[in-house]
Design an enzyme around this catalytic site. Sequence first.
Site, PDB file in Angstrom:
ATOM      1  N   ILE A 158      -0.218  19.111 -10.069  1.00  0.00           N
ATOM      2  CA  ILE A 158      -0.834  18.070 -10.910  1.00  0.00           C
ATOM      3  C   ILE A 158      -0.158  16.721 -10.663  1.00  0.00           C
ATOM      4  O   ILE A 158      -0.834  15.706 -10.504  1.00  0.00           O
ATOM      5  CB  ILE A 158      -0.785  18.478 -12.402  1.00  0.00           C
ATOM      6  CG1 ILE A 158      -1.635  19.736 -12.619  1.00  0.00           C
ATOM      7  CG2 ILE A 158      -1.288  17.337 -13.299  1.00  0.00           C
ATOM      8  CD1 ILE A 158      -1.488  20.393 -13.984  1.00  0.00           C
ATOM      9  N   ARG A 178      12.815  18.963  -9.241  1.00  0.00           N
ATOM     10  CA  ARG A 178      14.008  19.743  -8.903  1.00  0.00           C
ATOM     11  C   ARG A 178      14.141  19.911  -7.396  1.00  0.00           C
ATOM     12  O   ARG A 178      15.202  19.722  -6.829  1.00  0.00           O
ATOM     13  CB  ARG A 178      13.938  21.130  -9.563  1.00  0.00           C
ATOM     14  CG  ARG A 178      14.771  21.206 -10.816  1.00  0.00           C
ATOM     15  CD  ARG A 178      14.702  22.569 -11.376  1.00  0.00           C
ATOM     16  NE  ARG A 178      13.315  23.042 -11.341  1.00  0.00           N
ATOM     17  CZ  ARG A 178      12.875  24.122 -11.947  1.00  0.00           C
ATOM     18  NH1 ARG A 178      13.689  24.849 -12.648  1.00  0.00           N
ATOM     19  NH2 ARG A 178      11.611  24.487 -11.874  1.00  0.00           N
ATOM     20  N   THR A 179      13.029  20.282  -6.737  1.00  0.00           N
ATOM     21  CA  THR A 179      13.089  20.376  -5.279  1.00  0.00           C
ATOM     22  C   THR A 179      12.271  19.240  -4.670  1.00  0.00           C
ATOM     23  O   THR A 179      11.198  18.911  -5.165  1.00  0.00           O
ATOM     24  CB  THR A 179      12.534  21.724  -4.766  1.00  0.00           C
ATOM     25  OG1 THR A 179      11.349  22.011  -5.491  1.00  0.00           O
ATOM     26  CG2 THR A 179      13.521  22.842  -4.941  1.00  0.00           C
ATOM     27  N   ALA A 238       1.737  16.977 -20.406  1.00  0.00           N
ATOM     28  CA  ALA A 238       2.336  18.201 -19.856  1.00  0.00           C
ATOM     29  C   ALA A 238       2.355  19.288 -20.933  1.00  0.00           C
ATOM     30  O   ALA A 238       1.384  20.042 -21.067  1.00  0.00           O
ATOM     31  CB  ALA A 238       3.722  17.901 -19.325  1.00  0.00           C
ATOM     32  N   ARG A 239       3.411  19.345 -21.723  1.00  0.00           N
ATOM     33  CA  ARG A 239       3.478  20.352 -22.788  1.00  0.00           C
ATOM     34  C   ARG A 239       4.375  19.829 -23.893  1.00  0.00           C
ATOM     35  O   ARG A 239       5.450  19.272 -23.620  1.00  0.00           O
ATOM     36  CB  ARG A 239       4.052  21.649 -22.222  1.00  0.00           C
ATOM     37  CG  ARG A 239       3.923  22.871 -23.065  1.00  0.00           C
ATOM     38  CD  ARG A 239       2.515  23.246 -23.530  1.00  0.00           C
ATOM     39  NE  ARG A 239       1.932  24.365 -22.862  1.00  0.00           N
ATOM     40  CZ  ARG A 239       0.827  24.304 -22.097  1.00  0.00           C
ATOM     41  NH1 ARG A 239       0.207  23.171 -21.902  1.00  0.00           N
ATOM     42  NH2 ARG A 239       0.331  25.399 -21.546  1.00  0.00           N
ATOM     43  N   GLU A 268       2.001  21.428 -32.101  1.00  0.00           N
ATOM     44  CA  GLU A 268       0.548  21.265 -32.170  1.00  0.00           C
ATOM     45  C   GLU A 268      -0.053  22.394 -33.005  1.00  0.00           C
ATOM     46  O   GLU A 268       0.421  23.529 -32.916  1.00  0.00           O
ATOM     47  CB  GLU A 268      -0.069  21.363 -30.760  1.00  0.00           C
ATOM     48  CG  GLU A 268       0.227  20.198 -29.888  1.00  0.00           C
ATOM     49  CD  GLU A 268      -0.244  20.428 -28.443  1.00  0.00           C
ATOM     50  OE1 GLU A 268       0.257  19.724 -27.568  1.00  0.00           O
ATOM     51  OE2 GLU A 268      -1.096  21.302 -28.211  1.00  0.00           O
ATOM     52  N   HIS A 286      -4.880  17.477 -26.834  1.00  0.00           N
ATOM     53  CA  HIS A 286      -4.637  18.468 -25.776  1.00  0.00           C
ATOM     54  C   HIS A 286      -5.932  18.813 -25.020  1.00  0.00           C
ATOM     55  O   HIS A 286      -6.363  19.975 -24.998  1.00  0.00           O
ATOM     56  CB  HIS A 286      -3.995  19.737 -26.363  1.00  0.00           C
ATOM     57  CG  HIS A 286      -3.212  20.530 -25.348  1.00  0.00           C
ATOM     58  ND1 HIS A 286      -2.052  21.197 -25.652  1.00  0.00           N
ATOM     59  CD2 HIS A 286      -3.437  20.760 -24.033  1.00  0.00           C
ATOM     60  CE1 HIS A 286      -1.607  21.809 -24.561  1.00  0.00           C
ATOM     61  NE2 HIS A 286      -2.439  21.559 -23.570  1.00  0.00           N
ATOM     62  N   ILE A 287      -6.527  17.784 -24.401  1.00  0.00           N
ATOM     63  CA  ILE A 287      -7.817  17.984 -23.724  1.00  0.00           C
ATOM     64  C   ILE A 287      -7.779  17.615 -22.238  1.00  0.00           C
ATOM     65  O   ILE A 287      -8.835  17.424 -21.630  1.00  0.00           O
ATOM     66  CB  ILE A 287      -8.940  17.165 -24.411  1.00  0.00           C
ATOM     67  CG1 ILE A 287      -8.569  15.662 -24.504  1.00  0.00           C
ATOM     68  CG2 ILE A 287      -9.270  17.727 -25.779  1.00  0.00           C
ATOM     69  CD1 ILE A 287      -9.714  14.769 -24.935  1.00  0.00           C
TER      70      ILE A 287
HETATM   71  C1  GLV Z   1      -3.098  23.586 -20.651  1.00  0.00           C
HETATM   72  O1  GLV Z   1      -2.353  22.956 -21.326  1.00  0.00           O
HETATM   73  C2  GLV Z   1      -2.675  24.478 -19.623  1.00  0.00           C
HETATM   74  O2  GLV Z   1      -1.477  24.821 -19.548  1.00  0.00           O
HETATM   75  O3  GLV Z   1      -3.522  24.896 -18.834  1.00  0.00           O
END
Ligand code: GLV
Length: 325
Positions: A158, A178-179, A238-239, A268, A286-287
């Site tokens: 991504i 990291r790499t 991301a998360r 969330e 989160h879309i």
């Molecule tokens: C969405 O957040 C996913 O991890 O695919």
Amino acid sequence: MSRPKVQVTREVFDEVLDYLGQHFEVTANQDDRPFTPEELAQALTDKHGALTVLTDRIDAALLSHCPQLKAVCNIAVGYNNFDLKAMSARAVLGTNTPGVLDAATADFTWALILATARRLTEAEAWLRAGEWQGWKLKQFLGMDVQGATLGIIGMGRIGQAVAKRARGFDMPVLYYNRTRLAPALERECNARHASLDELLAQSDIVTLHTPYSADSHHLLGAAQLAKMKPSAILIHAARGGVVDDAALIAALQNGTIAAAGLDVFESEPKFNPEFLKLRNVVLAPHIASATTNTRRNMAMLAAKNLVAALTGERPPNLLNPDALK
Ligand code: GLV
């Protein structure tokens, strides 16, 4: 021989249920009511497989109620809802859906970059509130995206797709991973490897594309935000948990950074309500991967993983090969 039993934990597209129905006895949840952890454990007690989403926690406590379970296939690329160690210990295969959502997620990252830099949601809210009296030279002045330095934290598929889209905006691109990427891939992405500190100090736009784990918990907290330019914007699709949201709110309140575009949050969907009081944020629920095609492809890929796992084949997106031993 009776067919394996599988649970689909949330609403999916009809063709996914049709496909699973060709192989399994399927219990669906087309009403889309999220299971509590207890309900999930109850639903999976007699199942051989499950199609899950990122809010379904699969851990040792749950697995102790599910003696038949052989495979859990997440409709998501992220899998921080899986305790893979506990799954492997019980020979439960876990899979995710990499690849099929890269373009949609990168596109949405750019939607956040542009909307945040150009104050789009702030301006629209003002217009909708009936505040617009006429054109003004200094109205809703934003920041130039063209030529700005883009810093990408997490240069997987991504992050790379985000970098490739930056070419059209003539942006220098720094990345922290990291790499380090192979030189050919660095050239393809037109991106230069940097330390996290260098990236934070030099970027006008910082965007996060790293998975969530114990290692990336609060990767960006008060100390890291303080290293960014006061004119910089932060983009996060991301998360939840990769950014310390309370520290970000403080940084946005006191001008440590200029603005943020956010698709993910800690806790969330009950995110920190202080975000709603800020004008310098663009907020989304989160879309990032939510296009019709992409969500169809994610659900179908998860279903294919489940069919492979329960018919004795190696699932294409197996996360814990040690569970096969
Ligand atoms: C969405 O957040 C996913 O991890 O695919």
